[in-house]
Design an enzyme around this catalytic site. Structure first.
Site, PDB file in Angstrom:
ATOM      1  N   SER A   1     -29.309 -33.937  34.431  1.00 18.94           N
ATOM      2  CA  SER A   1     -29.169 -35.300  33.617  1.00 18.94           C
ATOM      3  C   SER A   1     -27.941 -35.597  34.549  1.00 18.94           C
ATOM      4  CB  SER A   1     -29.352 -35.567  32.596  1.00 18.94           C
ATOM      5  OG  SER A   1     -28.899 -36.755  32.186  1.00 18.94           O
TER       6      SER A   1
ATOM      7  N   SER B   1     -45.944 -34.137  29.664  1.00 17.03           N
ATOM      8  CA  SER B   1     -45.184 -35.954  30.234  1.00 17.03           C
ATOM      9  C   SER B   1     -44.684 -35.974  31.110  1.00 17.03           C
ATOM     10  CB  SER B   1     -45.179 -35.993  28.779  1.00 17.03           C
ATOM     11  OG  SER B   1     -43.772 -35.793  28.593  1.00 17.03           O
TER      12      SER B   1
ATOM     13  N   THR C   1     -39.849 -42.920  30.139  1.00 18.76           N
ATOM     14  CA  THR C   1     -40.833 -41.366  30.140  1.00 18.76           C
ATOM     15  C   THR C   1     -40.468 -41.262  27.846  1.00 18.76           C
ATOM     16  OG1 THR C   1     -39.100 -39.251  29.465  1.00 18.76           O
ATOM     17  CG2 THR C   1     -39.617 -39.920  31.941  1.00 18.76           C
TER      18      THR C   1
ATOM     19  N   LYS D   1     -26.345 -30.190  29.803  1.00 19.44           N
ATOM     20  CA  LYS D   1     -27.383 -30.487  30.686  1.00 19.44           C
ATOM     21  C   LYS D   1     -25.736 -30.040  32.154  1.00 19.44           C
ATOM     22  CE  LYS D   1     -30.885 -31.715  30.145  1.00 19.44           C
ATOM     23  NZ  LYS D   1     -32.593 -31.103  31.830  1.00 19.44           N
TER      24      LYS D   1
ATOM     25  N   TYR E   1     -26.347 -33.161  24.408  1.00 22.33           N
ATOM     26  CA  TYR E   1     -27.015 -32.913  25.772  1.00 22.33           C
ATOM     27  C   TYR E   1     -26.354 -32.773  26.858  1.00 22.33           C
ATOM     28  CZ  TYR E   1     -30.145 -35.045  28.566  1.00 22.33           C
ATOM     29  OH  TYR E   1     -31.312 -35.265  29.662  1.00 22.33           O
TER      30      TYR E   1
END
Ligand SMILES: NC(=O)c1ccc[n+]([C@@H]2O[C@H](COP(=O)([O-])OP(=O)(O)OC[C@H]3O[C@@H](n4cnc5c(N)ncnc54)[C@H](OP(=O)(O)O)[C@@H]3O)[C@@H](O)[C@H]2O)c1
Length: 267
Positions: A138, A15, A186, A155, A151
């Site tokens: 990111s 995806s 997304t 990253k 997160y």
């Protein structure tokens, strides 16, 4: 840029950005290996690709299975030219509300899994004196923002690893590209972890108003064609924030702290 005859492995190809990248590389003539957990979704992506594909479903953190999967990937056409480490999950929870186990999961999926896959693919690339790692990090890997303590940490770690890997191996013919997307439309926010580890289950406005995955893929391919080692994939305020981080970090920390205060006032 033509990828005719190249073998490109995309993780998280079922995806979002990975799906768009798989199709874009296929459009450029590559043979594409598709990985992710959802076999049905990988089947759909394989059907939408122009060129030949190999589906290798995997759980990215199943470290015992990875050597066998890498052997299948390398055995398909005899080598891997490009590994796109794209599979990932995000977070939407304040640090004070986030269980330790959630940090462990974010580090596993977003840092240790791409690191392990890279370790397994690296020796053959070094032996051939060529190969390309494209690591999808990111903006959160450059800027620590609210609701993303884990997160952002994962990253940042991925970017540090990638930059050091490039420093060690560029002379030997390897390329390492870091991609720092801002907001791309997304499923990332829907699948993001809440503080207790559950899936958030809904998207958010930032993601829903972001750029399309197809546009992100084109920006990534354009950056690679231009020989960039770091490719920002962002527009508007988030792109400005990235620039501010390098030209006036203190000002950026003020902006981010104001967001934290706003969020606290809303609670
Ligand atoms: N969208 C954004 O705004 C944005 C911004 C910055 C960075 N990124 C990064 O872009 C990458 C792609 O995310 P996306 O936005 O395209 O989100 P997405 O639509 O949720 O796609 C995530 C992909 O990762 C795969 N994946 C997740 N956990 C996995 C696991 N444990 N094992 C194997 N595959 C796994 C998923 O496949 P299955 O579900 O089939 O396993 C899916 O294909 C991520 O690394 C994300 O951090 C996205």
């Amino acid at each position: 840029m033509s990828y005719s005859g190249k073998i490109v492995w995309v993780t998280g190809a079922s995806s979002g950005i990975g799906e768009a990248l798989a199709k874009a590389f296929s459009d450029q003539g590559a043979s594409v290996i598709l990985s992710g957990r959802r076999v049905g979704a990988l089947d759909d992506v394989a059907r939408a690709c122009r060129g030949d594909t190999l589906e290798l479903p995997f759980e990215a953190t199943d470290y015992d299975a990875l050597p066998g999967i890498v052997a299948q990937a390398e055995g398909w056409k005899g080598r891997i030219d490009v590994l796109v480490n794209n599979a990932g999950i995000s977070q939407r929870s304040l640090g004070k509300d986030t269980k330790f186990e959630v940090y462990r999961e974010l580090m596993e999926v977003d840092f240790f899994a791409p690191l392990r896959l890279t370790q397994l693919v690296l020796p053959a690339m070094l032996a051939r004196g060529e190969g390309h790692f494209i690591n999808i990090a990111s903006v959160a890997g450059k800027i620590g923002g609210v609701l993303r303590t884990g997160y952002s940490a994962a990253k940042h770690a991925l970017i540090g690893y990638s930059d050091a890997l490039r420093a060690e191996n560029e002379y030997a013919g390897l390329k390492v590209t870091v991609v720092t997307p801002g907001f791309v439309r997304t499923n990332i926010a829907t699948h993001a972890r809440s503080g207790d580890g559950s899936e958030r289950g809904r998207s958010d406005e930032d993601i829903d108003s972001g750029i399309s995955p197809d546009e992100a893929a084109l920006m990534i391919l354009a950056g690679i064609a231009a020989g960039k080692r770091e490719i920002p994939v962002a527009r508007g305020a988030i792109a400005e924030a990235l620039k501010l981080k390098s030209i006036d970090p203190e000002r950026l920390f003020d902006v981010m702290a104001a967001q934290g205060a706003m969020m606290a006032a809303r609670e």
